[in-house]
Design an enzyme around this catalytic site. Structure first.
Site, short mmCIF file in Angstrom:
data_model
loop_
_atom_site.label_atom_id
_atom_site.label_comp_id
_atom_site.label_asym_id
_atom_site.label_seq_id
_atom_site.Cartn_x
_atom_site.Cartn_y
_atom_site.Cartn_z
N CYS A 1 4.13 17.98 -19.46
CA CYS A 1 4.19 16.51 -19.55
C CYS A 1 5.31 16.12 -20.52
CB CYS A 1 2.86 15.96 -20.05
SG CYS A 1 2.93 14.21 -20.51
N HIS B 1 -1.37 1.22 -4.39
CA HIS B 1 -1.79 2.61 -4.20
C HIS B 1 -0.90 3.59 -4.95
CE1 HIS B 1 -4.03 1.50 -0.22
NE2 HIS B 1 -4.67 1.11 -1.30
N GLN C 1 0.85 -1.19 0.00
CA GLN C 1 0.00 0.00 0.00
C GLN C 1 0.88 1.25 0.00
OE1 GLN C 1 -3.66 -0.59 2.81
NE2 GLN C 1 -1.99 -1.82 3.65
C1 BV8 Z 1 -11.72 2.28 -3.92
C2 BV8 Z 1 -2.21 6.55 -1.44
C3 BV8 Z 1 -13.29 1.63 -5.62
C4 BV8 Z 1 -1.90 7.97 -1.39
C5 BV8 Z 1 -4.04 5.71 -0.04
C6 BV8 Z 1 -14.94 -1.19 0.81
C7 BV8 Z 1 -14.47 -1.64 -0.42
C8 BV8 Z 1 -13.82 -0.77 -1.28
C9 BV8 Z 1 -13.63 0.57 -0.92
C10 BV8 Z 1 -14.08 1.03 0.31
C11 BV8 Z 1 -14.73 0.15 1.17
N1 BV8 Z 1 -15.05 0.85 2.28
C12 BV8 Z 1 -14.61 2.13 2.16
C13 BV8 Z 1 -14.04 2.28 0.95
C14 BV8 Z 1 -13.49 3.54 0.42
C15 BV8 Z 1 -12.02 3.76 0.74
C16 BV8 Z 1 -11.64 3.36 2.13
O1 BV8 Z 1 -11.16 2.26 2.37
N2 BV8 Z 1 -11.85 4.27 3.08
C17 BV8 Z 1 -11.47 3.98 4.46
C18 BV8 Z 1 -10.90 5.24 5.09
C19 BV8 Z 1 -12.71 3.47 5.19
N3 BV8 Z 1 -11.19 3.05 -0.21
C20 BV8 Z 1 -10.87 3.66 -1.39
O2 BV8 Z 1 -11.28 4.75 -1.69
C21 BV8 Z 1 -9.98 2.87 -2.33
N4 BV8 Z 1 -10.55 2.84 -3.66
O3 BV8 Z 1 -12.43 1.85 -3.05
O4 BV8 Z 1 -12.06 2.23 -5.28
C22 BV8 Z 1 -13.27 0.15 -5.42
C23 BV8 Z 1 -14.40 -0.49 -4.90
C24 BV8 Z 1 -14.39 -1.86 -4.71
C25 BV8 Z 1 -13.26 -2.61 -5.04
C26 BV8 Z 1 -12.15 -1.97 -5.54
C27 BV8 Z 1 -12.15 -0.58 -5.73
C28 BV8 Z 1 -8.63 3.57 -2.51
C29 BV8 Z 1 -7.85 3.55 -1.22
C30 BV8 Z 1 -6.42 4.07 -1.48
C31 BV8 Z 1 -6.29 5.48 -0.94
N5 BV8 Z 1 -4.89 5.88 -1.00
N6 BV8 Z 1 -2.78 6.10 -0.18
C32 BV8 Z 1 -1.06 8.34 -0.21
O5 BV8 Z 1 -0.28 7.50 0.31
O6 BV8 Z 1 -1.18 9.52 0.18
S1 BV8 Z 1 -4.53 4.94 1.39
C33 BV8 Z 1 -3.56 5.27 2.76
O7 BV8 Z 1 -3.96 4.35 3.79
C34 BV8 Z 1 -2.13 4.94 2.58
O8 BV8 Z 1 -1.71 4.78 1.31
C35 BV8 Z 1 -1.92 3.61 3.24
O9 BV8 Z 1 -1.36 2.74 2.33
C36 BV8 Z 1 -3.29 3.17 3.52
C37 BV8 Z 1 -3.38 2.21 4.65
O10 BV8 Z 1 -2.71 2.76 5.77
P1 BV8 Z 1 -1.60 1.85 6.49
O11 BV8 Z 1 -0.53 1.54 5.52
O12 BV8 Z 1 -2.27 0.70 7.15
O13 BV8 Z 1 -1.01 2.86 7.56
P2 BV8 Z 1 -1.62 3.19 8.99
O14 BV8 Z 1 -0.91 4.38 9.50
O15 BV8 Z 1 -3.12 3.19 8.93
O16 BV8 Z 1 -1.21 1.93 9.88
C38 BV8 Z 1 0.17 1.69 10.15
C39 BV8 Z 1 0.25 0.40 10.96
O17 BV8 Z 1 1.63 0.11 11.18
C40 BV8 Z 1 -0.41 0.52 12.32
O18 BV8 Z 1 -1.17 -0.64 12.57
C41 BV8 Z 1 0.78 0.59 13.30
O19 BV8 Z 1 0.50 -0.04 14.52
C42 BV8 Z 1 1.84 -0.18 12.55
N7 BV8 Z 1 3.21 0.21 12.87
C43 BV8 Z 1 3.69 1.43 13.23
N8 BV8 Z 1 5.02 1.37 13.44
C44 BV8 Z 1 5.40 0.08 13.19
C45 BV8 Z 1 4.25 -0.66 12.83
N9 BV8 Z 1 4.30 -1.97 12.53
C46 BV8 Z 1 5.51 -2.57 12.60
N10 BV8 Z 1 6.65 -1.93 12.95
C47 BV8 Z 1 6.64 -0.61 13.24
N11 BV8 Z 1 7.78 0.01 13.57
#
Ligand code: BV8
Length: 255
Positions: free
Chosen positions: A144, A117, A99
């Site tokens: 571009c 992503h 991701q």
């Molecule tokens: C879409 C790119 C249509 C840009 C990002 C159900 C099905 C489909 C879609 C949805 C759905 N429900 C809701 C949706 C809509 C939405 C969504 O999910 N919303 C959420 C908020 C509810 N999804 C979308 O819009 C997606 N597209 O749905 O298209 C579709 C429909 C059906 C089927 C297919 C397609 C597009 C989502 C992509 C958005 N773009 N990023 C950018 O980076 O700026 S997402 C963003 O969150 C980031 O890219 C990241 O990759 C992603 C996930 O975050 P994480 O990587 O998990 O990071 P986070 O901070 O949350 O967690 C970090 C973890 O690491 C923690 O657990 C922590 O404890 C741990 N950690 C910390 N330190 C350490 C560690 N672990 C180990 N060691 C450490 N040292």
């Protein structure tokens, strides 16, 4: 992109990674207390509507993150290196579905990789859809490289509401894998957060979460191991390479 396990009958592994795997390399996560979404609103910087409304604000958000990602002191950490070693030494296919939009997996040596992503170090033209390597700031003054249009370049990343990349290949890989690993992701964003359910529905395929703490989807995983990725991922890979799939469950705590 290699087919899921179609090239040999050795057990294939699919690994989903998130921002947590890059945290110890110095890149911010999203939902930790000091994370990106604690400082910015998704609606302001990570949707197509935000870009249409205020492109310079969105470009500025990604320019700051790109400068961070190419900084000299941002390098792959032992977790990235361990996954590249797994790909090189595991007898079957290893696919990383990340991701993350940084290039730390590539720099660690991983080859079989899908950036679902998108990629921060590429620019995409909204006029001709051309995608180009891009390590500098993107501004509206840039043309571009392919079609010459002015002010049409955006980061080659997937915003909320946009279709993630590589979903067909990912689906094939999830359908054929013998092990599913989820590393450093909070399990908040779909469809990535739903991959573990896809594997569970097949039955009989071990699912393992390696994270700093239990994620939103923690109860969906058969096994789990918690701690910093730079420690628990190399240990897990050592066990996999020495003991095979059976060791995977033993190393990780049983659910
Ligand atoms: C879409 C790119 C249509 C840009 C990002 C159900 C099905 C489909 C879609 C949805 C759905 N429900 C809701 C949706 C809509 C939405 C969504 O999910 N919303 C959420 C908020 C509810 N999804 C979308 O819009 C997606 N597209 O749905 O298209 C579709 C429909 C059906 C089927 C297919 C397609 C597009 C989502 C992509 C958005 N773009 N990023 C950018 O980076 O700026 S997402 C963003 O969150 C980031 O890219 C990241 O990759 C992603 C996930 O975050 P994480 O990587 O998990 O990071 P986070 O901070 O949350 O967690 C970090 C973890 O690491 C923690 O657990 C922590 O404890 C741990 N950690 C910390 N330190 C350490 C560690 N672990 C180990 N060691 C450490 N040292």
């Amino acid at each position: 992109m290699a087919d899921a396990g179609a090239t040999n009958d050795q057990p294939s592994i699919v690994i989903l990674t998130g921002a947590g795997i890059s945290k110890e390399s110095g890149l911010a996560t999203f939902r930790d207390a000091d994370g990106i979404w604690a400082r910015y609103r998704i609606e302001d910087v990570a949707t197509p509507e935000a870009y249409a409304r205020d492109p310079e604000r969105v470009l500025g958000f990604y320019n700051a993150r790109r400068r961070g990602a190419v900084a000299d002191d941002v390098r792959p950490n032992p977790a990235h290196v361990a996954l590249a070693r797994l790909e090189a030494e595991w007898p079957g296919e290893v696919l990383i579905v990340t991701q993350n939009i940084d290039d730390l997996h590539e720099r660690a040596g991983s080859k079989n990789l899908i950036h679902m992503h998108g990629e921060l170090l590429k620019a995409r033209c909204t006029a001709c859809a051309g995608v180009h390597p891009w390590r500098a700031d993107i501004t509206l003054d840039h043309a571009c490289p392919a079609c010459g249009s002015l002010g049409t370049l955006r980061p080659h990343v997937v915003w909320f509401g946009e279709m993630p990349l590589g979903l067909d290949e990912i689906e094939d890989a999830l359908t054929g894998c013998a092990l599913f690993l989820s590393i450093g992701t909070s399990g908040n964003v779909y469809p990535a957060a739903g991959f573990v359910q896809h594997v569970r529905m097949r039955g009989g395929v071990p699912t393992v979460e390696l994270n700093l703490e239990p994620s939103e989807g923690a109860t969906l995983f058969e096994h789990a191991r918690y701690g910093p990725a730079s420690e628990i991922v190399p240990a897990f890979v050592d066990d996999l390479l020495s003991g095979g799939l059976a060791a995977a469950g033993a190393r990780a705590s049983l659910r």
